[in-house]
Design an enzyme around this catalytic site. Structure first.
Site, PDB file in Angstrom:
ATOM      1  N   SER A 262     -11.461   5.784   0.290  1.00 37.03           N
ATOM      2  CA  SER A 262     -11.787   5.071   1.865  1.00 37.03           C
ATOM      3  C   SER A 262     -10.988   6.029   2.671  1.00 37.03           C
ATOM      4  O   SER A 262      -9.830   6.777   2.646  1.00 37.03           O
ATOM      5  CB  SER A 262     -10.753   3.971   1.800  1.00 37.03           C
ATOM      6  OG  SER A 262     -10.944   3.151   2.902  1.00 37.03           O
TER       7      SER A 262
ATOM      8  N   PHE B 272       0.179  -1.029  -0.093  1.00 36.04           N
ATOM      9  CA  PHE B 272       0.506  -0.213   0.437  1.00 36.04           C
ATOM     10  C   PHE B 272       0.689   1.128   0.152  1.00 36.04           C
ATOM     11  O   PHE B 272      -0.015   2.135  -0.042  1.00 36.04           O
ATOM     12  CB  PHE B 272      -0.839  -0.008   0.925  1.00 36.04           C
ATOM     13  CG  PHE B 272      -1.960  -1.202   1.287  1.00 36.04           C
ATOM     14  CD1 PHE B 272      -2.130  -1.999   0.806  1.00 36.04           C
ATOM     15  CD2 PHE B 272      -3.544   0.374   1.331  1.00 36.04           C
ATOM     16  CE1 PHE B 272      -3.768  -2.357   0.314  1.00 36.04           C
ATOM     17  CE2 PHE B 272      -4.752  -0.596   0.862  1.00 36.04           C
ATOM     18  CZ  PHE B 272      -4.634  -1.661   0.331  1.00 36.04           C
TER      19      PHE B 272
ATOM     20  N   GLY C   1       3.095   3.841  -1.645  1.00 36.51           N
ATOM     21  CA  GLY C   1       3.920   4.732  -2.560  1.00 36.51           C
ATOM     22  C   GLY C   1       3.018   6.106  -2.555  1.00 36.51           C
ATOM     23  O   GLY C   1       2.165   6.647  -0.920  1.00 36.51           O
TER      24      GLY C   1
ATOM     25  N   TYR D 248      -1.367   9.193 -11.587  1.00 41.28           N
ATOM     26  CA  TYR D 248      -1.370   8.604  -9.868  1.00 41.28           C
ATOM     27  C   TYR D 248      -1.986   7.233 -11.300  1.00 41.28           C
ATOM     28  O   TYR D 248      -0.704   5.642 -10.471  1.00 41.28           O
ATOM     29  CB  TYR D 248      -2.175   9.366  -9.449  1.00 41.28           C
ATOM     30  CG  TYR D 248      -2.932   8.045  -8.259  1.00 41.28           C
ATOM     31  CD1 TYR D 248      -1.754   7.723  -7.541  1.00 41.28           C
ATOM     32  CD2 TYR D 248      -3.829   7.882  -8.495  1.00 41.28           C
ATOM     33  CE1 TYR D 248      -2.461   7.117  -6.679  1.00 41.28           C
ATOM     34  CE2 TYR D 248      -4.695   7.105  -6.887  1.00 41.28           C
ATOM     35  CZ  TYR D 248      -3.454   6.654  -6.043  1.00 41.28           C
ATOM     36  OH  TYR D 248      -3.717   5.851  -5.117  1.00 41.28           O
TER      37      TYR D 248
END
Lengths: 273, 273, 273, 273, 273, 273
Positions: free
Chosen positions: A169, A74, A76, A139
């Site tokens: 999230s 997760f 980066g 991205y």
């Protein structure tokens, strides 16, 4: 008491928003949780091994994968940023992770891909996991790259990947779109756990939202991963709709899966302003 | 207390079977409910504005759409009838509704299309919303026309449409087929409400049944509308099966989605008898 | 010498641009060619029976179908026009043609549908004949209606239809788009002949262009009709490209199959100007 | 004599195998041909402007795109190489090309992608252009990246791309596989010309082989590009089959589209040997 | 009290594992249950008629179908065996059953097909009922044969078939795969009942598992059968995972739907050992 | 002169209609042609080895496959016959052939499957090779069986199969349907040669007709086999259409791919008459 499924899991991005919740969620799954981030990680638990390094550092990254059964990647850059940041943090960094997995015989990677890998598809097209990539920024482009990287490392080197196309999230609703795009932290943990423990992952893509009322994508092709969301945003609807203005169905950010990312210009231009 | 989502909704066919239930169901969604029908509407409520006119009257129909945020278009001929009735009530009438929407800037139309727009498809083909039209009579043909009209007004004029392909919505079971085709009045209200409030509709087609045990079509492509039926016909199965004879799986009316409509001859011939 | 395949064919729109060429092309296929139009038809040939009537006249239209083996229905309004013209000429008129076919036992109808029935689809989507309707105006909407009408009369009454989605069939190139959209008059005749003589048509849709270099749609699903175009626009490319300015790939008229029709406003507004 | 279609085209990789042939092929299409390579380019022609720079040099690359109407981007690493070479030459280099196109308003890019972007798909699957990426090495992975980059720059910035998935384009047959995978130099020129001049490219993917007898992929979705190969390998079959041993249908290199690339290990391991 | 739906059902394989449970499950559906097996059937109930014969005996098999409304055909060889056993028990035996159905006017057959008819498909392909056959042994091959036989007898003779592709239906978990493949005996009864009573079956294929967490196939195309599983294996997960070793995702038996059947050699070779 | 591709090919059904032509066609492809049939084979050539045996004889059939590189399996019952004939000649016989291939290491089988394996599909559905089986009789059912057998022997034992779904291959036109269904003897030879020599066959299905004007199925998925028909029935059209009555598009034999086979009753009933 049952022995945990894994001996050691590496969690990257462990100091981040989702990383913090995953530390809690992964604890019961492994004897040792190796938590890694570029930033300092607070409140190290007895079951945790903390590492601080930049994913752009190939040597450090590969070293972090030693002795690991599975990687929950997760780490980066978590949103639209300059090309250099994305190149280093996401493209080069993820390559280092997969090289570590290959050199150290890690069996499976669970990767936080993103809706932004397919952000230019339209809501009413109800795409499934086989739809072509349509990133909505640099991205998203880096997320596409890592998905293809995972596919290659599966086809060529036999390392499994579950790529999670997470929508939103966050702790709060700042946009009505989140009523359909939200993945609660608890469902995020369920999603990662399912991805780690599915009997066979091969290279699979799962869309990551909670069991919200409006479903904008078709998760049919990930049924073998066994992700069963338990939460829904319906309980928050009244409050959110009262507080935030309704979407304009003609706006690009409402039309496309990627939301307001499609409205962004080039990040390097933005930075230059 | 929250302000209703809409200021004013126009409901056509308000004196009809479903219209009567929708008056009740739409009340909480808008400050003013403009109810329209060719027939007189009984028991006008304080929140209601009643209009009586024929949809074939272009001027009256367009006038009825003034000041309206959304249209729930359930008016027109409700079953197989002469070509003239269908031409005037459904084809011309619906054109007038869409012209009203265009001239008066109405953002969204929810239209009572029908299973009869695709009635010649077979049950075991499990068609989805992209299957080609296969009307089973002039009534179904007019439903196809209005779906295409809605698509045009979306593509060209930006007016959203949700076309509801309603199967059967009746107070009683007169046919075993209704055990799978029934849309309860409460689910019908849920379906219209979902269609009015979905964050983006574009041009969408939703199949309208309750959550019955046997599903003869695939509603996958409408998941963004967020329709979640709450009712089922299972509670009525024993009584209905005891009362009504079983279907012959070789009968055209059982083979095709349209049911007994496929057995009908041409309505103008019938009339001439 | 072989007897012609058909005894009597009815050709509607016989005084129109394509009708004139079809009179020549259909002659060898039938003993009697019944040519019909609202306008006077010039130079009636010995094998021809001329009729002059408005398709909106139900009685006259049905009478024109008596004693006929097949109908080549090219009549009606040939481009974007007022709703009233389209309603009468194309919707009501075509209904009268199909009613004539039904009452008089005509076996097959070849219908000049149009690219404008699917004009809002995009070029790079390479749609086939099963793609949903996306009309680009009232004209296209009427073409959708007649396609659905043909489908109904096949499913319910056993009358076959071949719907020809003709792109451009003109004597001159007035737009670079015609380099890919053109159907030469000779290929138009080949297309109609193939449609009349295919061993089984059921309800079929064929895209109608010549064998041009750029193909914007997929004709795969019509292979049973046996249409084999012989012409190509390549010989005209140099002259046309020298004369006419290049397309802007971002323009809606270049993006969509329907070409400049997608740029048109509502025909009734235009008329009102 | 007609004026060329383009004023100035930039050709990268102009000193390479295909670049040399494209210099000849592109000459008639533009007034000025800007030829670029990292290596020195020989025999500069009067219509040519030569530039020598590394694509990894962002500034030089962007400068090379000034005043250009279209880019034919064949530069970069042409086969499996170390990660660093691929990262710099293909990933960073192509990003610089697209940034140049964006900053300098270049309308279209024709990119030499490769079969190796989908090399792990199987021959008998007959994939089309919508199949998910399955790269067969780092080289193929970089091709996937640039395809996604092209898609992003189309969706977000309106720059068109035609991605050519070239199979084999070599002067000699060194493998029986080339009997189906070969793209002759003349067909390569035809493919690039078609891609430059198609009326609308949007983001399109074309498979690049000659009109060889065995077709292992489905080019249906690129029909709007208008590529019509004129060559075939059949004339060489007897000689090639006599000289080279037959394929083993069970070998991974025969099973997969990517050929012997699927047998390669990781390039950095190879380098380390 | 309601009269049972059927007068007489024939159950083959009634002495087998599933047959024993089906005797209990079918009892409420019919007045007379004719139970048949090659082996002796124990504990005959008052509502039961017992027959003992070999399915390879054509005359006896046809006689067993006299006076029957529906056949639940679970007889034959239940797993990989010699060619002769499979030929006689499954291929010839099932042909006799269908001939009985045809000669005696039986309306519907519910057949215990198997996952082994499609055992060489991969888990992550998420196939539906239209995927081509890929049997994983002679047993699976015979299941493919009977499915095609059922299709023929529907298309040509109007006898309906529901082919149940049962995964695993056993009293105990002997393999972790059963956590996703298990069909409980109660769900097996539900599946057979749904198949017997669906309003129209035509020729349909249903995948038969309980409502387990991991779904490896897509049952979308059987929604008209109305099978709603009520059981799940989740309650057994902890015990099973503690007892049995985890799957190797690279093993053929884990990769393919057929499980360990894909590891079996030819049964005649095995027998010869 | 080049050495033939194969040392020894076994041709079954060598005394049959197609077998006779294949003897001529296969001669240049192999040094030794082993020709086999139940009937006596006339005019044995020097390159030929003749065998006479019944395919139902397992031992003889397996012996015939010794020392063979490839099998062209055209033997068995060539049309609708009694169950016993089909069971022995086609089902058991083909099983013996595949067992021979397995035991003797034969690499590839080219099998004369038939349109009758999918004869109940409709012409306008334009099915491809992935459509489910829909046999139109016991003969077609046996073809389905052997296709599935070939699939199994590929998936499990690595023996390649090309299944040729031949439509009609006869010396004369006895039906107008043959204008689209005919495979000339020369094209049949081309088809078998392509199937024997394709670089990779895996398990592939090819539809076998000449390059006739009307194409009723989609051969797209067999493009890797490289079959390029050279003949067409157009030259015979005028004569055939003058001689034979036109098809009735409503007749089952015209609607379905299988032609008049769909009109046949059960062969055992016919025999009993």
């Amino acid at each position: 008491m049952t022995k945990p499924r894994f001996n050691r899991i590496l969690l990257t991005g462990a100091a981040g928003r989702l990383g913090t919740h995953l530390r809690r969620g992964l604890a019961p799954l492994c004897t040792h949780l190796r938590v890694a981030d570029m930033a300092e990680i607070k409140d190290i638990q007895p079951n945790e091994e903390a590492l601080q390094f930049d994913l752009a550092d190939m040597e450090a990254t590969i070293r972090a994968t030693e002795g690991v059964d599975a990687i929950v990647h997760f780490g980066g850059v978590p949103l639209e940023r300059s090309w250099d940041s994305i190149l280093n943090g996401n493209i080069r960094g993820s390559y280092h992770i997969y090289e570590g997995a290959r050199k150290n015989g890690v069996a499976r990677v669970v990767y936080s891909s993103s809706v932004h890998a397919i952000g230019y598809h339209q809501i009413e097209d109800q795409i499934d996991a086989n739809a072509p990539h349509r990133p909505d920024g640099l991205y998203g482009l880096s997320k596409c790259f890592v998905e293809d990287l995972g596919r290659l490392y599966w086809d060529k080197f036999g390392i499994e990947t579950v790529a999670l196309r997470i929508f939103s999230s966050f702790p709060e609703f700042t946009d009505r779109r989140m009523l359909w795009s939200m993945l609660t932290f608890d469902d995020c943990i369920r999603l990662v756990e399912a991805s780690l423990t599915a009997p066979r992952a091969a290279f699979s893509i799962v869309y990551g939202t909670s069991a919200n009322r409006h479903r904008m994508v078709d998760n049919r092709l990930a049924a073998h991963i066994g992700y069963v969301p338990q939460d829904s945003t319906e309980a928050f609807r009244a409050e959110v709709e009262a507080r935030l203005s309704p979407p304009d169905p003609h706006a690009p950010a409402v039309k496309h899966l990627g939301g307001w990312f499609v409205d962004l210009g080039h990040p390097d231009d933005e930075a230059a302003k």
